[in-house]
Structures are given as structure tokens and as C-alpha cells.
Motif scaffolding. Structure first.
Motif, PDB file in Angstrom:
ATOM      1  N   SER A   1     -26.790 106.104  -2.496  1.00 20.83           N
ATOM      2  CA  SER A   1     -26.836 107.506  -2.007  1.00 20.83           C
ATOM      3  C   SER A   1     -27.662 107.844  -1.700  1.00 20.83           C
ATOM      4  O   SER A   1     -28.333 108.674  -0.570  1.00 20.83           O
ATOM      5  CB  SER A   1     -26.894 108.356  -3.085  1.00 20.83           C
ATOM      6  N   LEU A   2     -29.208 106.541  -1.865  1.00 25.01           N
ATOM      7  CA  LEU A   2     -30.755 107.379  -0.900  1.00 25.01           C
ATOM      8  C   LEU A   2     -30.971 105.934  -0.127  1.00 25.01           C
ATOM      9  O   LEU A   2     -30.712 106.152   0.732  1.00 25.01           O
ATOM     10  CB  LEU A   2     -31.744 106.708  -2.059  1.00 25.01           C
ATOM     11  N   ALA A   3     -31.220 104.399  -0.909  1.00 24.24           N
ATOM     12  CA  ALA A   3     -31.200 103.409   0.720  1.00 24.24           C
ATOM     13  C   ALA A   3     -30.556 103.420   1.925  1.00 24.24           C
ATOM     14  O   ALA A   3     -31.200 103.280   3.488  1.00 24.24           O
ATOM     15  CB  ALA A   3     -31.625 102.281  -0.533  1.00 24.24           C
ATOM     16  N   HIS A   4     -28.993 104.234   1.254  1.00 27.79           N
ATOM     17  CA  HIS A   4     -27.967 103.950   2.730  1.00 27.79           C
ATOM     18  C   HIS A   4     -27.736 104.453   3.013  1.00 27.79           C
ATOM     19  O   HIS A   4     -26.486 105.086   4.029  1.00 27.79           O
ATOM     20  CB  HIS A   4     -26.944 102.328   2.484  1.00 27.79           C
ATOM     21  N   ALA A   5     -27.989 105.962   2.702  1.00 28.02           N
ATOM     22  CA  ALA A   5     -27.794 107.133   2.965  1.00 28.02           C
ATOM     23  C   ALA A   5     -27.970 107.214   4.427  1.00 28.02           C
ATOM     24  O   ALA A   5     -28.713 107.238   5.167  1.00 28.02           O
ATOM     25  CB  ALA A   5     -28.426 108.276   1.810  1.00 28.02           C
ATOM     26  N   GLU A   6     -27.005 108.318   5.006  1.00 24.96           N
ATOM     27  CA  GLU A   6     -26.824 108.921   6.226  1.00 24.96           C
ATOM     28  C   GLU A   6     -28.297 109.700   6.352  1.00 24.96           C
ATOM     29  O   GLU A   6     -29.174 110.030   5.344  1.00 24.96           O
ATOM     30  CB  GLU A   6     -26.164 109.711   7.109  1.00 24.96           C
ATOM     31  N   THR A   7     -28.671 109.465   7.816  1.00 28.36           N
ATOM     32  CA  THR A   7     -30.236 110.169   7.974  1.00 28.36           C
ATOM     33  C   THR A   7     -29.756 111.609   9.064  1.00 28.36           C
ATOM     34  O   THR A   7     -30.877 112.018   9.339  1.00 28.36           O
ATOM     35  CB  THR A   7     -31.072 109.339   8.649  1.00 28.36           C
ATOM     36  N   ASN A   8     -28.947 112.093   8.225  1.00 29.36           N
ATOM     37  CA  ASN A   8     -28.739 113.445   8.555  1.00 29.36           C
ATOM     38  C   ASN A   8     -29.989 114.807   7.915  1.00 29.36           C
ATOM     39  O   ASN A   8     -29.068 114.767   7.201  1.00 29.36           O
ATOM     40  CB  ASN A   8     -27.067 114.104   8.760  1.00 29.36           C
ATOM     41  N   THR A   9     -30.215 115.379   8.939  1.00 29.77           N
ATOM     42  CA  THR A   9     -32.326 116.115   7.526  1.00 29.77           C
ATOM     43  C   THR A   9     -31.948 117.505   9.241  1.00 29.77           C
ATOM     44  O   THR A   9     -33.029 117.989   9.207  1.00 29.77           O
ATOM     45  CB  THR A   9     -32.631 115.776   8.260  1.00 29.77           C
ATOM     46  N   THR A  10     -30.612 117.945   8.928  1.00 27.62           N
ATOM     47  CA  THR A  10     -30.811 119.491  10.220  1.00 27.62           C
ATOM     48  C   THR A  10     -31.171 120.103   9.571  1.00 27.62           C
ATOM     49  O   THR A  10     -31.849 121.122   9.521  1.00 27.62           O
ATOM     50  CB  THR A  10     -28.772 118.938  10.997  1.00 27.62           C
ATOM     51  N   SER A  11     -31.071 120.437   7.821  1.00 27.52           N
ATOM     52  CA  SER A  11     -31.008 121.347   7.002  1.00 27.52           C
ATOM     53  C   SER A  11     -32.771 121.275   7.321  1.00 27.52           C
ATOM     54  O   SER A  11     -33.673 122.062   7.074  1.00 27.52           O
ATOM     55  CB  SER A  11     -30.880 121.745   5.824  1.00 27.52           C
ATOM     56  N   LEU A  12     -33.809 120.133   7.257  1.00 24.75           N
ATOM     57  CA  LEU A  12     -34.651 120.551   7.337  1.00 24.75           C
ATOM     58  C   LEU A  12     -35.857 120.555   7.983  1.00 24.75           C
ATOM     59  O   LEU A  12     -36.696 121.015   8.631  1.00 24.75           O
ATOM     60  CB  LEU A  12     -34.874 118.817   6.640  1.00 24.75           C
TER      61      LEU A  12
ATOM     62  N   THR B   1     -40.011  95.179  -0.871  1.00 24.19           N
ATOM     63  CA  THR B   1     -39.067  96.539  -0.752  1.00 24.19           C
ATOM     64  C   THR B   1     -39.775  97.830  -0.108  1.00 24.19           C
ATOM     65  O   THR B   1     -39.438  98.698   0.342  1.00 24.19           O
ATOM     66  CB  THR B   1     -39.600  97.111  -2.735  1.00 24.19           C
ATOM     67  N   LEU B   2     -41.363  97.276  -0.689  1.00 24.31           N
ATOM     68  CA  LEU B   2     -42.396  98.562   0.104  1.00 24.31           C
ATOM     69  C   LEU B   2     -41.985  98.296   2.260  1.00 24.31           C
ATOM     70  O   LEU B   2     -41.472  99.543   2.745  1.00 24.31           O
ATOM     71  CB  LEU B   2     -44.105  98.399   0.672  1.00 24.31           C
ATOM     72  N   LYS B   3     -41.342  96.909   2.386  1.00 24.95           N
ATOM     73  CA  LYS B   3     -41.092  97.157   3.832  1.00 24.95           C
ATOM     74  C   LYS B   3     -39.775  97.474   3.704  1.00 24.95           C
ATOM     75  O   LYS B   3     -39.672  98.121   5.203  1.00 24.95           O
ATOM     76  CB  LYS B   3     -41.257  95.695   3.935  1.00 24.95           C
ATOM     77  N   LYS B   4     -38.572  97.324   2.599  1.00 19.29           N
ATOM     78  CA  LYS B   4     -38.056  98.224   3.308  1.00 19.29           C
ATOM     79  C   LYS B   4     -37.484 100.351   3.360  1.00 19.29           C
ATOM     80  O   LYS B   4     -36.737 100.353   4.347  1.00 19.29           O
ATOM     81  CB  LYS B   4     -36.676  97.929   2.267  1.00 19.29           C
ATOM     82  N   LEU B   5     -38.354 100.456   2.566  1.00 20.05           N
ATOM     83  CA  LEU B   5     -38.920 101.873   2.308  1.00 20.05           C
ATOM     84  C   LEU B   5     -39.276 102.385   3.580  1.00 20.05           C
ATOM     85  O   LEU B   5     -38.987 102.880   3.949  1.00 20.05           O
ATOM     86  CB  LEU B   5     -39.185 102.264   0.771  1.00 20.05           C
ATOM     87  N   GLN B   6     -39.664 101.482   3.803  1.00 19.40           N
ATOM     88  CA  GLN B   6     -41.206 101.899   5.178  1.00 19.40           C
ATOM     89  C   GLN B   6     -39.872 101.982   6.306  1.00 19.40           C
ATOM     90  O   GLN B   6     -39.989 103.673   7.151  1.00 19.40           O
ATOM     91  CB  GLN B   6     -42.186 100.858   5.071  1.00 19.40           C
ATOM     92  N   GLU B   7     -38.576 100.809   6.357  1.00 22.00           N
ATOM     93  CA  GLU B   7     -37.997 101.004   7.648  1.00 22.00           C
ATOM     94  C   GLU B   7     -37.198 101.777   6.815  1.00 22.00           C
ATOM     95  O   GLU B   7     -36.974 102.820   8.299  1.00 22.00           O
ATOM     96  CB  GLU B   7     -37.543  99.870   7.536  1.00 22.00           C
ATOM     97  N   GLU B   8     -36.162 102.533   6.288  1.00 25.72           N
ATOM     98  CA  GLU B   8     -35.893 103.299   5.968  1.00 25.72           C
ATOM     99  C   GLU B   8     -36.490 105.051   6.212  1.00 25.72           C
ATOM    100  O   GLU B   8     -35.826 106.154   6.436  1.00 25.72           O
ATOM    101  CB  GLU B   8     -35.235 103.965   4.465  1.00 25.72           C
ATOM    102  N   PHE B   9     -37.405 105.384   5.654  1.00 24.79           N
ATOM    103  CA  PHE B   9     -38.365 106.209   6.123  1.00 24.79           C
ATOM    104  C   PHE B   9     -38.939 106.506   7.014  1.00 24.79           C
ATOM    105  O   PHE B   9     -40.368 106.689   7.125  1.00 24.79           O
ATOM    106  CB  PHE B   9     -38.991 106.636   4.784  1.00 24.79           C
ATOM    107  N   ALA B  10     -39.086 105.692   8.116  1.00 27.27           N
ATOM    108  CA  ALA B  10     -40.330 105.517   9.045  1.00 27.27           C
ATOM    109  C   ALA B  10     -40.722 106.940   9.571  1.00 27.27           C
ATOM    110  O   ALA B  10     -41.222 107.258  10.378  1.00 27.27           O
ATOM    111  CB  ALA B  10     -39.770 104.427  10.051  1.00 27.27           C
ATOM    112  N   ALA B  11     -39.536 107.532   9.875  1.00 21.81           N
ATOM    113  CA  ALA B  11     -39.759 109.180  10.562  1.00 21.81           C
ATOM    114  C   ALA B  11     -40.382 109.694   9.931  1.00 21.81           C
ATOM    115  O   ALA B  11     -41.562 110.447  10.463  1.00 21.81           O
ATOM    116  CB  ALA B  11     -37.955 109.492  10.758  1.00 21.81           C
ATOM    117  N   GLU B  12     -39.382 109.727   8.873  1.00 20.77           N
ATOM    118  CA  GLU B  12     -40.984 111.121   8.009  1.00 20.77           C
ATOM    119  C   GLU B  12     -41.722 109.906   6.950  1.00 20.77           C
ATOM    120  O   GLU B  12     -42.769 111.576   7.398  1.00 20.77           O
ATOM    121  CB  GLU B  12     -39.729 111.514   6.103  1.00 20.77           C
TER     122      GLU B  12
END
Length: 547
Positions: free
Chosen positions: A25-36, A140-151
Motif C-alpha cells: 500500500s505504500l511502496a507500490h501505491a499509485e501516486t495520485n495526489t490530487t487532494s494534496l 532501501t534509501l535509493k528505492k525510497l528516493q525514487e518512489e518519493f522523488a517528486a515530494e
């Protein structure tokens, strides 16, 4: 809005991120953040889970997981947290030493925690301790950096922008201890009294105040003021409205230190607390009683309250015209306060041959007791002992309130000593409707002769807040300006043969938090207490700018 465990953001930890990165639910979740981004500013949407009743507070670093009171060895995250403290030391808890791992957070808060952990790892590597960071953690850090690059990019861009703004503010700031505030009042005024009339004239008063605090609890005020309150008569002569209409009872609210648009120092005072903040001391080389003593009237403000000088507050706050003051304000209980002060007049105002100094010139000693019998009711009783020197040119003396021309002991010249008592009441009948009143009795005695005069004055008013619009207000006032009511000895009533009355209506319309317009009108019947004096009518449209 996508939610994850609040504990991630609370600690910015690596091992815990590793555990959560394996949750689909976190690492592979869709990145739709319209509400944000609904308001074009993701930071305005960052909030705690609405189901949580815990306040958002600042995190505090801990050196041992045992310092977190709500983490137990049986908790599933205990081992990860313990390992993180030992390896990287980038765990934080709330000020009350709780972890609050059950709270939810948004992707941006998660990214903030990740960013904090990245900074800590970079510090370790920069210190030449790269061998202390495992390859698994780096992966793990590299993976999370890619997932949250935009944020992460948004966060870092925002931080850079804030740093630039802070640098600019530090370079351009006026002072680290002083704030500038100001008020500009522009009034269109016209008056009439029988055959005496004034043209519609614009007058102004501008105040600039430097508010300085050295400790965060004290306050030094320095106020510069300029004004022009002259009006034109239909006969092409100029002067104050009081001179043109022949009575001080027509004076409008904004008083004037100067009348030629030059700047002058109108206030210099310093207030500081003592005795566990129960007592505030007041020292003022230049001030007036109403600047320190509490005024209960809701229409006391020059720029927002009564359009007339008389309607603002009781005469004891003006009596003697002091320009220096020393006092204290003692909060005895939550409902009882005692205020006391001593003041003296400006040496420049002394009469020829008169005394000056703190104790030689015109002086005032004032004591005020304030009592709050109910949450919606405020009362006060005030006593003042004043000494008024002889006038500089006429040889007579007056009480110095400027509210009437008949404030002297008629038939007697020389100095006056007065004992005065005033009572004030403000009753908030409803959250929007306030009844307010005050009454004053002044017992004046000539110093060089056996002569006494009693003066009285009172007013009642109703003020309705938020009338027609939020922040606006309307008031109706009715009262009696200062008047000689009895005499004894060599004193006489002079021309006084009636009772003067004052009726006032005004409405303050709030255009914005910085601008208001106040149209109003007031009438004075039997001005100066003389029945043959024609009724005076004054109309005012006042515009007030604050900043």
C-alpha cells in the motif's frame, strides 16, 4: 489522501522505512495526489489524521528507545527502532517522550521524514564513516528516493526558497527588537451653532509608533505625531472648530499635539513586569493617564470609537494635562486590579514665574480600582488629586480636560486644587450589544482664596458590534459635558444657568482589517451651560487607516 503510520515522520528513521517499504500500500501505491495539490500548495493540506486528538508538536531527539514511554519490547517496531538508535541516532519523539506510532500521515510528511534520514546518513558518510552504513540500507534509501522523488524535490525547493527569504529578511530587517505600527485619520468636518458656521474641511492626524521589546514581556513605545485640525469658517477665517463655534464641547475625537503638520514626540513610555508578572510598572517621560490606566469604554479609540472628544471616556483621564507619568498595575486576583500613578506637567506649559519639575508644577495623583463581578461586566472607580497652576496669559486656571470653556472657578484667579471621583461600567448584555456609562464629580478649590466649585459630568451609551457586517459597529451616546453645578465662597456660577447635554450617533463601517469609515453627527444643547447659546451641530466623516 494516502496515509501511512505517523511514526515514520516522527522519527525519520531508516530501518522503519525499510519495513514499510515492503508494504504494497505504500511502496507500490499509485501516486495520485490530487487532494494534496487542490489548493496549489501541498503544505496547506498537510494535517494530522482527523481522528487523532493529539496535538502536533515539535519532535525531540532521543538516545535510547527506552526513552519513548509508549514503545514496549513486545511492539513489532521495537527492534527496528532500537537498531536505528544504535546505528544512526536519527530517531525523534514528541516533547512528552511519546512515539505515537498509531497516528497517520500524508506522503509529504513521509517524505519529510525520509529527507531527515537522508541528511543524517549524508552526515555519517561525510565524516568518513561510510562503513557504518549497510548496503541493504543504502539500497532501501535509493528505492525510497525514487518512489518519493517528486515530494523530496518539492520539499528541498521549498526549503531553499525559505532560506533565501530568511536571508533577505535578515539583511533588510528594520530591527530585531522593534516593530513599526501606525494610524492615519482623515476627517471631513463641518459644524454650525446659530449664525456661526464652518465650511466642510479635511483635517488629519498621523501617528507612527515604534514598539520595542527587550525581553519579550516589556514594551517601550515611541510615538511621533503630526496633524492639522484647523477648519475654515464661512467668513474666510480659520481656526479650530471650538474657536469658530465658541465652545470646546464641539471638539472632535482626534486630539492634536501640533496643528501645522509638523512632527512631534507625543508619547514615550516603558512598561515592564515584576513579581511573577503580577505587577506591571510604568515609566513615561511623555504620556497621559489614558495611555496607562485602563479605560472601560468601548468607544474610547480616536480612530475607531466616538467621533467627539467628550464621548470617548471620563474627564479624569485628561485632567491636568500631564505629560509625564509613573505608575504600577497590580493584578490582585483574576477579577480585581489596582492601578496607581503620579504625573507632572511639561515644564514648557508652566505659567510665567510658576514652578516646574516633577513636584513643583501642575501634578496629578490617580488611583483606580477595577473589579469584574461577572464575565460580561467590568466596573471601575477612580480617584484623582490634581494641582493646576495659574494660566500663562489670563491669570486664571482651569481643570485642563479641554471638554468645556467653563472649567475654571469663576470669579477667582490663581491655582486650583481638585479632588475628583469617577465610576465606569461596561456591561456586555449580549455578545454583540454593550451598555456603557461613566459619571464624574470634581470638587475644585482655589488655592489663594476661599472659593469652591463642584463640576459634574456623565454619559451613557449603547454599542452594537458587527452591525450589518463583521467588524463594524454603531453607537448612540447621550450625556452631560462638564458643568458647574454648585459654588461656595468667592466662586460664582458666572453665565451658567442651564445644563448642557450631548447626543451622538455614529456608525463605523469596516472595509478591511486596515481601513474603516465612520460617518457620524452629534449635537450639544445649551453649550457651556448657557441656555441662550444656540445648539451646536457637528457632522463628521472619519476615515481611519491602520498598519
Amino acid at each position: 489522501m494516502l496515509k501511512v503510520r505517523k511514526s515514520v515522520v516522527s522519527i525519520g528513521c531508516l530501518s522503519f522505512l525499510t519495513t514499510l517499504s515492503m508494504v504494497p500500500s505504500l511502496a507500490h501505491a499509485e501516486t495520485n495526489t490530487t487532494s494534496l495539490f487542490a489548493n496549489n500548495d501541498p503544505y496547506k493540506s498537510i494535517q494530522l489524521d482527523t481522528a487523532s486528538t493529539e496535538p502536533a508538536t515539535t519532535a525531540q531527539n532521543v538516545t535510547s528507545v527506552s526513552q519513548l514511554s509508549d514503545i514496549k519490547p513486545t511492539d513489532w517496531a521495537f527492534t527496528a527502532l532500537q537498531s536505528l538508535v544504535e546505528r544512526y541516532g536519527c530517531i525523534a519523539g514528541y516533547p512528552d517522550r511519546t512515539f505515537r506510532g498509531k497516528q497517520a500521515t500524508s506522503r509529504y510528511e513521509f517524505a519529510a521524514g525520509l529527507n531527515a534520514c537522508l541528511d543524517k546518513i549524508n552526515e555519517i558518510i561525510s565524516a568518513g564513516l561510510a562503513d557504518k552504513v549497510s548496503k541493504e540500507d543504502l539500497a532501501t534509501l535509493k528505492k525510497l528516493q525514487e518512489e518519493f522523488a517528486a515530494e523530496l524535490a518539492t520539499l528541498r525547493g521549498r526549503v531553499d526558497a525559505l532560506d533565501a527569504k530568511v536571508t533577505k529578511l535578515e539583511a533588510q530587517q528594520f530591527s530585531t527588537t522593534t516593530k513599526l505600527t501606525g494610524e492615519v485619520i482623515v476627517s471631513a468636518t463641518a459644524g454650525t451653532a446659530g449664525s456661526k458656521n464652518s465650511n466642510v474641511t479635511l483635517s488629519n492626524r498621523t501617528r507612527l509608533v515604534l514598539n520595542t521589546s527587550f525581553t519579550g514581556k516589556d514594551l517601550l513605545r515611541t510615538r511621533l505625531e503630526t496633524s492639522n485640525n484647523l477648519v475654515a469658517a464661512s467668513s474666510s477665517t480659520t481656526g479650530s472648530l471650538a474657536n469658530l463655534l465658541g465652545t470646546n464641547t464641539v471638539r472632535i475625537g482626534p486630539g492634536a499635539v501640533v496643528t501645522d503638520n509638523s512632527f512631534a514626540l507625543s508619547l514615550l513610555d516603558y512598561k515592564f513586569p515584576a513579581f511573577d508578572n503580577k505587577v506591571n510598572f510604568y515609566i513615561a517621560p511623555r504620556s497621559f493617564p489614558d495611555e496607562f490606566f485602563t479605560v472601560l469604554s468601548p468607544v474610547a479609540s480616536n480612530g475607531q470609537g466616538s467621533i467627539s472628544r467628550f464621548g470617548r471616556f471620563d474627564p479624569l483621564m485628561r485632567i491636568a494635562g500631564t505629560s509625564s507619568l509613573f505608575g504600577f498595575d497590580w493584578s490582585i486576583t483574576d477579577k480585581v486590579r489596582l492601578q496607581a500613578g503620579y504625573g507632572s506637567s511639561d515644564p514648557a506649559s508652566a505659567s510665567p514665574g510658576g514652578s516646574t519639575g516633577l513636584f513643583g508644577g501642575s501634578t496629578i495623583a490617580l488611583v483606580q480600582l477595577l473589579f469584574k463581578p461577572a464575565d460580561n461586566l467590568d466596573t471601575s472607580i477612580t480617584y484623582a488629586n490634581t494641582y493646576h497652576q495659574s494660566g500663562a496669559t489670563t491669570g486664571t486656571s482651569s481643570l485642563g480636560t479641554g471638554l468645556t470653556s467653563n472649567e475654571s472657578i469663576s470669579g477667582v484667579t490663581g491655582s486650583i486644587r481638585a479632588n475628583s471621583i469617577a465610576g465606569n461600567l461596561a456591561w456586555k448584555i449580549t455578545p454583540k450589544l454593550t451598555f456603557h456609562t461613566w459619571g464624574t464629580v470634581i470638587f475644585a478649590d482655589a488655592v489663594s482664596a476661599s472659593a469652591s466649585t463642584t463640576f459634574t459630568s456623565w454619559i451613557t451609551g449603547l454599542t452594537l458590534n458587527d452591525l450589518f457586517s463583521e467588524g463594524s459597529a454603531g453607537s448612540i451616546l447621550f450625556g452631560q459635558p462638564i458643568n458647574r453645578t454648585s459654588v461656595s465662597g468667592a466662586a460664582t456660577l458666572g453665565a451658567v444657568n442651564s445644563t448642557p447635554y450631548h447626543l451622538e450617533l455614529f456608525y463605523r463601517y469596516r472595509i478591511s482589517k486596515n481601513i474603516s469609515i465612520t460617518p457620524g453627527v452629534f449635537w450639544v444643547f445649551n453649550p457651556e451651560g448657557v441656555s441662550t447659546n444656540p445648539t451646536a451641530t457637528v457632522g463628521v466623516i472619519r476615515t481611519t487607516f491602520t498598519f
